[in-house]
Design an enzyme around this catalytic site. Structure first.
Site, PDB file in Angstrom:
ATOM      1  N   HIS A 139       0.834  -1.208   0.000  1.00  0.00           N
ATOM      2  CA  HIS A 139       0.000   0.000   0.000  1.00  0.00           C
ATOM      3  C   HIS A 139       0.865   1.254   0.000  1.00  0.00           C
ATOM      4  CE1 HIS A 139      -3.184   2.851   1.070  1.00  0.00           C
ATOM      5  NE2 HIS A 139      -2.337   3.314   1.985  1.00  0.00           N
ATOM      6  N   HIS A 144       1.358   5.137  -2.376  1.00  0.00           N
ATOM      7  CA  HIS A 144       1.680   6.500  -1.949  1.00  0.00           C
ATOM      8  C   HIS A 144       2.911   7.102  -2.628  1.00  0.00           C
ATOM      9  CE1 HIS A 144      -1.112   7.494   1.270  1.00  0.00           C
ATOM     10  NE2 HIS A 144      -1.010   6.260   1.742  1.00  0.00           N
ATOM     11  N   GLU A 187      -5.761   9.553   0.010  1.00  0.00           N
ATOM     12  CA  GLU A 187      -6.125   8.135   0.021  1.00  0.00           C
ATOM     13  C   GLU A 187      -7.166   7.764  -1.042  1.00  0.00           C
ATOM     14  OE1 GLU A 187      -4.758   5.718   1.491  1.00  0.00           O
ATOM     15  OE2 GLU A 187      -3.725   6.502   3.251  1.00  0.00           O
ATOM     16  N   SER A 206      -4.012   1.060  -4.913  1.00  0.00           N
ATOM     17  CA  SER A 206      -3.436  -0.170  -4.360  1.00  0.00           C
ATOM     18  C   SER A 206      -4.485  -1.250  -4.107  1.00  0.00           C
ATOM     19  CB  SER A 206      -2.685   0.137  -3.054  1.00  0.00           C
ATOM     20  OG  SER A 206      -3.566   0.664  -2.071  1.00  0.00           O
TER      21      SER A 206
END
Length: 300
Positions: A139, A144, A187, A206
């Site tokens: 993730h 990110h 996010e 993700s």
């Protein structure tokens, strides 16, 4: 006197009790311990990487895909943080640091404010391949890190960190408002590009399921970016989002972060929060969702 063996970092995950899930936090910065990854760990990375890259063609922001390629991420092995830092730091001044799991809020904000991005050192187990509650290496690295190569988004993240340190000193309500901004942009954000809506939020890029759901399902709302509207809006942590907010550009995000949030927090304190699936008359609506499959409770 013999040298001591390197200390193995911990795998810090949420604690599950008969009363529910309890978040567990770790504050230390640790070595990645790349040599400690097993063949199974590298195979999990490969499975996730290859699946997501296939899914993201035509769905992810071009800026995301270009940045991920520029960093040299490939499916053949878990990337080394030092190798990524050699590319990332000259580009935008950011560095990756290894952590054992979730960080306390203030620690997280201080890292961001100083252009340090915390990356969980461990990767999910094969039985968690489709879902894991807390952020793991996949993730963090896949979702990110690539956009930290984008100068405008990189500046936004650092500005967010500075704002988080300030909000932490103001109080819990300010932190809640700022957390919602992170959730609906970093996010779970969407961006409008020439060919249509695209994904840039790490929680979507993700996730194999949500990367399709966020763009193609008729269930969720898709609404234009509005800073104070987002900071009032509750969200989901256990299901796909009921609402996604759409930016026009990363420059729009950066401009929104420019003003002092202190008077904004004061205004928001006098207004009720907005349920995750609500559409307001004032919203710029790209799609009003059908609400199919929505849970009637559980908004955070």
């Amino acid at each position: 006197m013999s040298a001591q063996a390197p200390v193995q970092p911990r795998r810090v995950e949420n604690l599950h009790t008969d009363k529910g899930k309890v978040p567990v936090y770790a504050t230390g910065v640790v070595d990645q311990n790349w040599g400690g990854y097993t063949a199974e760990d590298h195979a999990t990375w490969a499975t996730l990487f290859e699946r997501q890259r296939r899914l993201l063609v035509g769905r992810a922001s071009e800026a995301f895909l270009t940045a991920q390629d520029a960093m040299g991420m490939t499916p053949d092995r878990i990337p080394k943080y030092d190798d990524l830092n050699a590319v990332l730091e000259p580009a935008t001044g950011w560095r990756l640091i290894g952590v054992e799991g979730l960080l306390p809020e203030l620690d997280f904000f201080e890292h961001l404010a100083n252009r340090r991005f915390p990356v969980t050192w461990w990767i999910r187990r094969p039985d968690q391949i489709d879902y894991i509650e807390e952020p793991d290496l996949f993730h963090d690295l896949f979702g990110h890190v690539p956009l930290l190569m984008n100068p405008v988004f990189a500046d936004y993240m650092a500005a967010y960190g500075r704002g988080g340190v300030k909000a932490h000193g103001i109080g819990a309500e300010a932190l809640q408002n700022l957390t919602r901004l992170y959730w609906y942009t970093v996010e779970f954000g969407l961006i409008r590009e020439a060919d249509g809506l695209r994904i840039y939020g790490s929680g979507i890029v993700s996730s194999s399921g949500e990367s399709v759901h966020a763009l193609e399902s008729p269930a969720p709302n898709r609404i234009g970016f509005d800073l104070e509207r987002i900071m009032r809006t509750r969200y989901r942590i256990d299901t796909y989002q009921k609402t996604y907010f759409v930016i026009d550009s990363f420059e729009q995000l950066m401009a929104a972060t420019g003003p002092d949030f202190t008077p904004i927090y004061a205004r928001l304190a006098e207004q009720p929060s907005i349920p995750a699936g609500t559409v307001l008359d004032s919203d710029a609506v790209f799609q009003r969702g059908t609400g199919e499959g929505w849970s009637t409770d559980g908004d955070v």
